[in-house]
Design an enzyme around this catalytic site. Structure first.
Site, PDB file in Angstrom:
ATOM      1  N   GLU A  20      31.359 -49.843  29.456  1.00 38.28           N
ATOM      2  CA  GLU A  20      31.299 -48.380  28.135  1.00 38.28           C
ATOM      3  C   GLU A  20      32.818 -47.744  28.933  1.00 38.28           C
ATOM      4  O   GLU A  20      32.978 -47.936  29.418  1.00 38.28           O
ATOM      5  CB  GLU A  20      30.335 -47.209  28.342  1.00 38.28           C
ATOM      6  CG  GLU A  20      28.997 -47.940  27.573  1.00 38.28           C
ATOM      7  CD  GLU A  20      28.298 -47.015  27.344  1.00 38.28           C
ATOM      8  OE1 GLU A  20      28.315 -45.468  27.970  1.00 38.28           O
ATOM      9  OE2 GLU A  20      27.313 -47.114  26.473  1.00 38.28           O
ATOM     10  N   HIS A  22      29.184 -43.835  22.341  1.00 39.99           N
ATOM     11  CA  HIS A  22      27.926 -43.225  23.014  1.00 39.99           C
ATOM     12  C   HIS A  22      28.368 -42.231  22.910  1.00 39.99           C
ATOM     13  O   HIS A  22      27.519 -41.224  23.439  1.00 39.99           O
ATOM     14  CB  HIS A  22      28.792 -43.559  24.027  1.00 39.99           C
ATOM     15  CG  HIS A  22      27.086 -43.613  25.151  1.00 39.99           C
ATOM     16  ND1 HIS A  22      27.139 -44.517  26.433  1.00 39.99           N
ATOM     17  CD2 HIS A  22      25.843 -42.902  24.957  1.00 39.99           C
ATOM     18  CE1 HIS A  22      25.593 -43.550  26.786  1.00 39.99           C
ATOM     19  NE2 HIS A  22      24.662 -42.999  26.204  1.00 39.99           N
ATOM     20  N   ALA A  40      26.601 -40.915  20.006  1.00 39.23           N
ATOM     21  CA  ALA A  40      25.371 -40.096  18.501  1.00 39.23           C
ATOM     22  C   ALA A  40      24.901 -38.766  18.727  1.00 39.23           C
ATOM     23  O   ALA A  40      24.362 -38.844  17.374  1.00 39.23           O
ATOM     24  CB  ALA A  40      24.574 -41.801  18.149  1.00 39.23           C
TER      25      ALA A  40
END
Length: 129
Positions: A69, A88, A90
């Protein structure tokens, strides 16, 4: 995997869950199935997932976590038009800040209480989560 319309991966990361969702699992899914990943990115073999998405062996995916990420620009997942990618976050909802603050305040009050004997929800280093 075989009977599910939606498969949600929310596994914790670790040796035992590394690439737990891979080619074999994606091949077992229905062609109309949707794969959702929101646990740890290391649990998903992204190359196998991209192959399944591009070939149409599964209908789509929604991904909030990735092995690296942010998702590298060379990732084959960027080429999958049947995929929803989020960064990343949510859990970032309207109530996120208030809920997070409420949890912090409750834990702080527990911590400063003279009868404090430890938190209930701690990481188990033997399990890895």
């Amino acid at each position: 995997f075989k009977k599910s319309d939606f498969v949600v991966c929310s596994l914790p990361g670790g040796e035992k869950t590394y690439h737990a969702c891979g080619a074999e699992q994606f091949e077992a899914m229905k062609s109309t199935g949707i794969f959702i990943s929101m646990g740890r990115g290391t649990c998903v073999d992204e190359v196998a997932l991209a192959k399944a998405l591009k070939s149409g062996s599964i209908a789509g995916a929604a991904l909030d976590v990735f092995e690296t990420e942010p998702l590298p620009k060379e990732s084959p997942l960027w080429e999958c038009s049947n995929t929803l990618l989020s960064s990343h976050n949510a859990d970032l909802t309207e109530t996120y800040m208030k809920q997070t603050w409420d949890i912090f305040v409750a834990k702080y009050k527990s911590f400063v209480d003279p009868s404090f004997k430890g938190f209930d929800d701690v990481v188990d280093l033997n399990k890895g989560y």
